[in-house]
Design an enzyme around this catalytic site. Sequence first.
Site, PDB file in Angstrom:
ATOM      1  N   ASP A   1      56.752  13.143  63.055  1.00 20.70           N
ATOM      2  CA  ASP A   1      56.165  14.565  63.105  1.00 20.70           C
ATOM      3  C   ASP A   1      56.124  15.286  62.056  1.00 20.70           C
ATOM      4  O   ASP A   1      57.099  15.327  61.101  1.00 20.70           O
ATOM      5  CB  ASP A   1      56.465  15.320  64.289  1.00 20.70           C
ATOM      6  CG  ASP A   1      56.260  15.045  65.558  1.00 20.70           C
ATOM      7  OD1 ASP A   1      55.105  13.907  65.639  1.00 20.70           O
ATOM      8  OD2 ASP A   1      56.678  15.456  66.611  1.00 20.70           O
ATOM      9  N   ASP A   2      54.993  15.954  61.560  1.00 18.35           N
ATOM     10  CA  ASP A   2      54.984  17.145  60.648  1.00 18.35           C
ATOM     11  C   ASP A   2      55.284  16.576  59.063  1.00 18.35           C
ATOM     12  O   ASP A   2      56.034  17.290  58.262  1.00 18.35           O
ATOM     13  CB  ASP A   2      55.952  18.368  60.789  1.00 18.35           C
ATOM     14  CG  ASP A   2      55.814  18.811  62.282  1.00 18.35           C
ATOM     15  OD1 ASP A   2      54.555  19.055  62.500  1.00 18.35           O
ATOM     16  OD2 ASP A   2      56.588  19.368  62.983  1.00 18.35           O
TER      17      ASP A   2
ATOM     18  N   CYS B   1      51.022  17.943  67.016  1.00 19.88           N
ATOM     19  CA  CYS B   1      51.791  16.372  67.085  1.00 19.88           C
ATOM     20  C   CYS B   1      51.413  15.769  68.504  1.00 19.88           C
ATOM     21  O   CYS B   1      51.237  14.356  68.514  1.00 19.88           O
ATOM     22  CB  CYS B   1      53.184  16.554  67.155  1.00 19.88           C
ATOM     23  SG  CYS B   1      53.739  18.087  68.604  1.00 19.88           S
TER      24      CYS B   1
ATOM     25  N   HIS C   1      57.111  14.233  73.913  1.00 19.50           N
ATOM     26  CA  HIS C   1      56.363  15.403  74.076  1.00 19.50           C
ATOM     27  C   HIS C   1      54.893  14.933  74.553  1.00 19.50           C
ATOM     28  O   HIS C   1      53.906  15.434  74.183  1.00 19.50           O
ATOM     29  CB  HIS C   1      56.174  15.781  72.814  1.00 19.50           C
ATOM     30  CG  HIS C   1      55.874  17.345  72.698  1.00 19.50           C
ATOM     31  ND1 HIS C   1      55.330  17.909  71.683  1.00 19.50           N
ATOM     32  CD2 HIS C   1      55.807  18.358  73.635  1.00 19.50           C
ATOM     33  CE1 HIS C   1      55.048  19.190  71.697  1.00 19.50           C
ATOM     34  NE2 HIS C   1      55.269  19.250  72.919  1.00 19.50           N
TER      35      HIS C   1
END
Length: 144
Positions: free
Chosen positions: A40-41, A78, A138
Site C-alpha cells: 500500500d501507498d 487502497c 481491508h
Amino acid sequence: MIDQEFHGHIGRTYDESEAWWPEPTRAPEDAPNVLMIVLDDVGFGQIGCYGGLIDTPNIDRLAENGLQYNNFHTTALCAPTRSCLLTGRNHHSNGMGTITETSTGFPGYNGHIPHENGFLSEMLVEEGYNTFATGKWHLALPRI
C-alpha cells in the site's frame, strides 16, 4: 468442488456397500507457483526493481523471474485497488467504490464483493492449488 457421479455401490446395508472418493483436483507437477505481493501507498519510484531509491534485493530477485505490472490502474484508494487486483474486476462492480469504512450501502459502494466476482485465489483452488494470504486485508465491512 463440482458434483461428481458416484462410482461406489450403495447396498441394503453398510456391509453390502462400497464407498468411493473422488480424485482430488491437483495442479500439474510443472504448474508455476503464484506469489502476489501487494504494497500500500507506494509507487513505481519506491521499489528497486522499478528503478526506485529503496534497496529491495529480495523483491528484485523475485521480479527478475516473474511478472511485473507496469501499467496497472489504481483507484487512488487502497481497498478498492486491492479488490481490483484480487478479482480482476472494476472496483465499482466489486462494491468497493470507496474504502469499507465509508461504504454507503448503495450499489458500487456497499463494501461487499459479490460471490460471482471470484478471487484469483478461489480460481486457483479449483485448479488444485493451495492458497494462503497474510497481512492487511481491508476488504471486509467494519462491524459494531
